[in-house]
Scaffold this active site. Structure first.
Site, short mmCIF file in Angstrom:
data_model
loop_
_atom_site.label_atom_id
_atom_site.label_comp_id
_atom_site.label_asym_id
_atom_site.label_seq_id
_atom_site.Cartn_x
_atom_site.Cartn_y
_atom_site.Cartn_z
N LYS A 204 0.80 -1.21 0.00
CA LYS A 204 0.00 0.00 0.00
C LYS A 204 0.84 1.27 0.00
CE LYS A 204 -2.53 -2.23 3.60
NZ LYS A 204 -3.06 -2.07 4.98
N ASP B 271 7.96 2.69 -3.58
CA ASP B 271 8.16 3.79 -2.64
C ASP B 271 9.54 3.68 -1.98
OD1 ASP B 271 7.31 1.45 -1.47
OD2 ASP B 271 6.03 2.40 0.03
N ASP C 185 14.69 -1.63 0.29
CA ASP C 185 15.57 -1.83 1.43
C ASP C 185 16.50 -3.00 1.11
OD1 ASP C 185 16.70 -1.93 3.92
OD2 ASP C 185 14.89 -2.42 5.01
N LYS D 253 17.19 2.86 0.04
CA LYS D 253 17.97 2.63 1.27
C LYS D 253 18.89 1.45 0.98
CE LYS D 253 15.67 2.35 5.44
NZ LYS D 253 14.98 1.59 6.53
N VAL E 299 12.00 5.17 8.45
CA VAL E 299 11.33 6.38 7.97
C VAL E 299 9.84 6.12 7.76
CG1 VAL E 299 13.35 7.48 6.94
CG2 VAL E 299 12.02 5.88 5.58
N ASP F 68 4.78 3.40 6.34
CA ASP F 68 4.13 3.17 7.63
C ASP F 68 5.04 2.51 8.65
OD1 ASP F 68 4.18 0.56 6.31
OD2 ASP F 68 2.84 -0.11 7.91
N ARG G 159 1.13 6.79 7.68
CA ARG G 159 1.15 6.89 6.22
C ARG G 159 0.74 8.27 5.73
NH1 ARG G 159 1.86 1.70 3.90
NH2 ARG G 159 0.79 0.00 4.95
C1 PRP Z 1 7.90 -1.93 1.49
C2 PRP Z 1 8.11 -1.45 0.05
C3 PRP Z 1 8.60 -2.67 -0.66
C4 PRP Z 1 9.34 -3.41 0.44
C5 PRP Z 1 10.80 -3.17 0.29
O1 PRP Z 1 6.64 -2.48 1.61
O2 PRP Z 1 6.94 -0.94 -0.53
O3 PRP Z 1 7.55 -3.42 -1.20
O4 PRP Z 1 8.92 -2.90 1.70
O5 PRP Z 1 11.55 -3.90 1.22
P1 PRP Z 1 12.69 -4.88 0.74
O6 PRP Z 1 13.53 -4.16 -0.27
O7 PRP Z 1 13.46 -5.17 2.02
O8 PRP Z 1 12.08 -6.12 0.16
P2 PRP Z 1 6.03 -2.93 3.03
O9 PRP Z 1 6.40 -4.36 3.30
O10 PRP Z 1 6.43 -1.93 4.05
O11 PRP Z 1 4.46 -2.90 2.76
P3 PRP Z 1 3.47 -1.64 2.56
O12 PRP Z 1 3.81 -1.03 1.21
O13 PRP Z 1 2.09 -2.21 2.57
O14 PRP Z 1 3.72 -0.67 3.69
#
Ligand code: PRP
Length: 190
Positions: free
Chosen positions: A51, A108, A111, A139, A161, A167, A173
């Site tokens: 999301k 977005d 990581d 990141k 962040v 979130d 969010r």
């Molecule tokens: C975040 C982001 C990526 C993922 C990246 O989503 O949107 O999909 O984490 O992390 P990674 O590079 O370590 O795989 P999140 O799991 O926070 O879900 P959300 O978008 O619903 O908040």
């Protein structure tokens, strides 16, 4: 530009604003212009993973002044062990057939890179004409897999962040900026 309202009770959990709403908008506008130039005449399909992507996708789409389409996927992580192996569970797939299409995968935040790596492989198998990545917050301190990032908004340090879609346990969010979450807010939990 009109100021967005800020949930006051969440402000006390933020130790520092990393990027203001204006700084984000400026960078997103530049990314949109770059994409519009690169894809003139191609009508690309922008793909986002819910999301966290909602704000970035909405702003990026409006910053691109050529015809584009949009679609979304949703994933859910398996156990931490499975996640370490780069396996994610597809909860909602794209509705658009992508064979022969020019795809821009919009994230977005990246990581470890595991989510993106898994999804790019899955999309590539469907034989799009091209597939590029556009990420707002990169990141790379904990990156496990090298990924080709064609469009990048900001490099950010290895802090937790939140805001502008990002979130912590589904909170924060709708903060209009991106800020660092205080350790005490992280420890307090959901
Ligand atoms: C975040 C982001 C990526 C993922 C990246 O989503 O949107 O999909 O984490 O992390 P990674 O590079 O370590 O795989 P999140 O799991 O926070 O879900 P959300 O978008 O619903 O908040």
């Amino acid at each position: 530009m009109e100021e967005y309202p800020v949930p006051e009770e969440w402000m006390q959990d933020i130790s520092r604003v990393l990027f203001t709403s204006e700084q984000i908008q400026e960078r997103v506008a530049a990314l949109g212009q770059q994409i519009a130039r690169d894809y003139a005449g191609k009508s690309p399909l922008l793909v986002g993973v819910l999301k966290g992507i909602i704000f970035f996708m909405a702003d990026l789409l409006r910053a691109i002044n050529i015809p584009v389409e949009v679609d979304f996927m949703s994933v859910s992580n398996y156990s931490p062990e499975a996640r370490q192996q780069g396996v994610v569970r597809l909860v909602k797939d794209l509705e658009t057939p992508i064979a022969g299409r020019h795809l821009i995968f919009v994230e977005d935040i990246i990581d470890t890179g595991l989510t993106l790596h898994y999804l790019l492989r899955s999309l590539q198998a469907r034989q799009p004409a091209s597939l590029e990545v556009c990420v707002l917050f990169n990141k790379d301190k904990r990156r496990l897999i090298d990924l080709p990032l064609r469009y990048k908004g900001f490099d950010i340090p290895d802090y937790y962040v939140v805001g502008y879609g990002l979130d912590y346990r589904e909170k924060y969010r709708n903060l209009p900026f991106v800020g660092l979450l205080k350790a005490e807010a992280l420890h307090r939990g959901g």
